[in-house]
Design a protein around this motif. Sequence first.
Motif, PDB file in Angstrom:
ATOM      1  N   PRO A   1      -2.507  -3.541  -4.468  1.00  0.00           N
ATOM      2  CA  PRO A   1      -3.201  -2.398  -4.075  1.00  0.00           C
ATOM      3  C   PRO A   1      -3.011  -0.862  -4.663  1.00  0.00           C
ATOM      4  O   PRO A   1      -1.839  -0.811  -4.933  1.00  0.00           O
ATOM      5  CB  PRO A   1      -2.978  -2.530  -2.257  1.00  0.00           C
ATOM      6  CG  PRO A   1      -2.571  -3.880  -2.233  1.00  0.00           C
ATOM      7  CD  PRO A   1      -1.943  -4.334  -3.560  1.00  0.00           C
TER       8      PRO A   1
ATOM      9  N   GLY B   1      -7.233  -3.995   2.376  1.00  0.00           N
ATOM     10  CA  GLY B   1      -6.184  -3.294   1.057  1.00  0.00           C
ATOM     11  C   GLY B   1      -5.801  -4.558   0.395  1.00  0.00           C
ATOM     12  O   GLY B   1      -5.420  -4.501  -0.853  1.00  0.00           O
TER      13      GLY B   1
ATOM     14  N   THR C   1     -14.151   0.890  -4.350  1.00  0.00           N
ATOM     15  CA  THR C   1     -12.542   1.363  -4.043  1.00  0.00           C
ATOM     16  C   THR C   1     -12.422   2.632  -4.463  1.00  0.00           C
ATOM     17  O   THR C   1     -12.883   3.161  -5.517  1.00  0.00           O
ATOM     18  CB  THR C   1     -11.745   0.295  -4.610  1.00  0.00           C
ATOM     19  OG1 THR C   1     -11.833  -0.984  -4.094  1.00  0.00           O
ATOM     20  CG2 THR C   1     -10.198   0.884  -4.442  1.00  0.00           C
TER      21      THR C   1
ATOM     22  N   ASN D   1     -10.462   1.153   0.522  1.00  0.00           N
ATOM     23  CA  ASN D   1     -10.198  -0.073  -0.317  1.00  0.00           C
ATOM     24  C   ASN D   1     -11.260  -1.008   0.058  1.00  0.00           C
ATOM     25  O   ASN D   1     -11.345  -1.551   1.195  1.00  0.00           O
ATOM     26  CB  ASN D   1      -8.763  -0.649  -0.113  1.00  0.00           C
ATOM     27  CG  ASN D   1      -7.836   0.365  -0.464  1.00  0.00           C
ATOM     28  OD1 ASN D   1      -7.620   0.719  -1.545  1.00  0.00           O
ATOM     29  ND2 ASN D   1      -6.520   0.338   0.314  1.00  0.00           N
TER      30      ASN D   1
ATOM     31  N   GLN E   1       0.813  -1.295  -0.084  1.00  0.00           N
ATOM     32  CA  GLN E   1       0.111  -0.015  -0.196  1.00  0.00           C
ATOM     33  C   GLN E   1       1.012   1.335  -0.160  1.00  0.00           C
ATOM     34  O   GLN E   1       0.423   2.392   0.152  1.00  0.00           O
ATOM     35  CB  GLN E   1      -0.924  -0.089   1.391  1.00  0.00           C
ATOM     36  CG  GLN E   1      -1.972  -0.897   1.127  1.00  0.00           C
ATOM     37  CD  GLN E   1      -1.620  -2.331   1.921  1.00  0.00           C
ATOM     38  OE1 GLN E   1      -0.385  -2.830   1.796  1.00  0.00           O
ATOM     39  NE2 GLN E   1      -2.581  -2.846   2.747  1.00  0.00           N
TER      40      GLN E   1
ATOM     41  N   ASP F   1      -7.938   0.655   6.706  1.00  0.00           N
ATOM     42  CA  ASP F   1      -7.729  -0.179   5.647  1.00  0.00           C
ATOM     43  C   ASP F   1      -7.512  -1.547   6.029  1.00  0.00           C
ATOM     44  O   ASP F   1      -6.580  -2.296   5.669  1.00  0.00           O
ATOM     45  CB  ASP F   1      -6.219   0.233   5.071  1.00  0.00           C
ATOM     46  CG  ASP F   1      -5.914  -0.475   3.705  1.00  0.00           C
ATOM     47  OD1 ASP F   1      -6.862  -0.901   2.908  1.00  0.00           O
ATOM     48  OD2 ASP F   1      -4.722  -0.436   3.282  1.00  0.00           O
TER      49      ASP F   1
END
Length: 450
Positions: A244, A236, A209, A201, A110, A233
């Motif tokens: 992601p 994610g 998303t 997410n 992420q 998150d």
Amino acid sequence: MPEDDDGMTQQPVGGGRAAGSRLDRWVDTYALRTSGMTASEIRALFAVASRPEVVSLAGGMPYLSALPLDVVAESLARLVAERGAVALQYGSGQGDPGLRAKIIDVMAPQQVDAHPDDVVVTTGSQQALDLVTRIFVDPGDVVIAEAPSYVGALGVFRAYQAEVVHVPLDDDGLVPEALEAALQSLRAQGRRVKLLYTVPNHHNPAGVTLSAERRPRIVEIARRYGVLVLEDDPYGLLGFDADPLPSLHSHDPEGVVYLGSFSKTFAPGFRVGWAVAPHAVREKLVLASESAILCPSAFSQLAVATYLEDHDWKHQVGVFRDLYRERADATLGALADLVPSARWTTPRGGFYVWVTLPPGVNAKAMLPRAVTARVAYVPGTAFFADGQGRRSLRLSYCYPTSERIREGVRRLASVIEAENELLATFGPGGLRAAGTHRGHGVASPGPDLS
């Protein structure tokens, strides 16, 4: 003593506060903030939804049978045998340094660029939500939240007497123009906005998303208005087909507190989550956590750290992704075949589909009839602070098999059909001529539409 209509003897109290009753002798001494504490609509469903004859499309429980439980058992046994004196002892209020270092690796996809010292381990990300709200929100402060929003977060904000202002979602997530308009209006009214709470997410409950294009815009708007972003998150890593997207935190580490959890990618029973925060905020989070629990569970932290070290956790996340993709496809296919009069979102990961029912159908009023038909869902009103969502419901596909999902949707379809027939006969009459169109937008209807 005088009695009320129920025959309860009322005790006189000072200060003009409401009188007590035999049911609760302490009713007059609770803190004022307890008036906002209400039971979650999801928790109220658990007793019914857990019955084996009911297909539960309600709770977001990960499918733990997909874990290598024998490997987990061996790791736990070895942990106790080799490090039991540490695992069963008190620990640091900020969390185990070894686990915090591993959390940095978990967040790498992420693009959360942080140091282990920036991480505060919490008892699930729910505690992190509570701690951030505690240190920032005074009674009457405003929290901006998506419409709909995670029910657990709404409960926290309510408990701290925040005022929640919703901003709409669409298929690409939180709408930047709507966010800016809300902040402008609130500033003009002289109201203090402390937090923007978002699940970017695979949103809970909407399933959408936040697009890559909108992420820097959302962060820039929050920065301009001096609002801290609370980025939640838990899903994610559970995208079905792609890596992601960069986190909101990656766009402004000093303006975003990032929350993560092992509940969806490992196991919720360990109750291990975390927050990544700017230095000064982190220090206050640690102090607030220590005042509440002294320290997070050392055993749970070392159990998670051992799992991450000994097991190919990235492969396991891939197993979960494939499993949930199959079940999401089963849900969407069943809705298309059996409930064409409804609209729904198309998730690209996570656990949930958000369904909007035909005009006039009230998902909350319909729930008892659905449970009688042996299917459970969460009504949309649970995910709003202002009474919206009566035409909507959340379906969770993470736990039942694909076959059970289709059967659950079949039962749900029969209930919706019966509701339509009743409305056509006795109700406002707007459903007789309704077509069977499909759509995929997030609907957040107000009370006038339900």
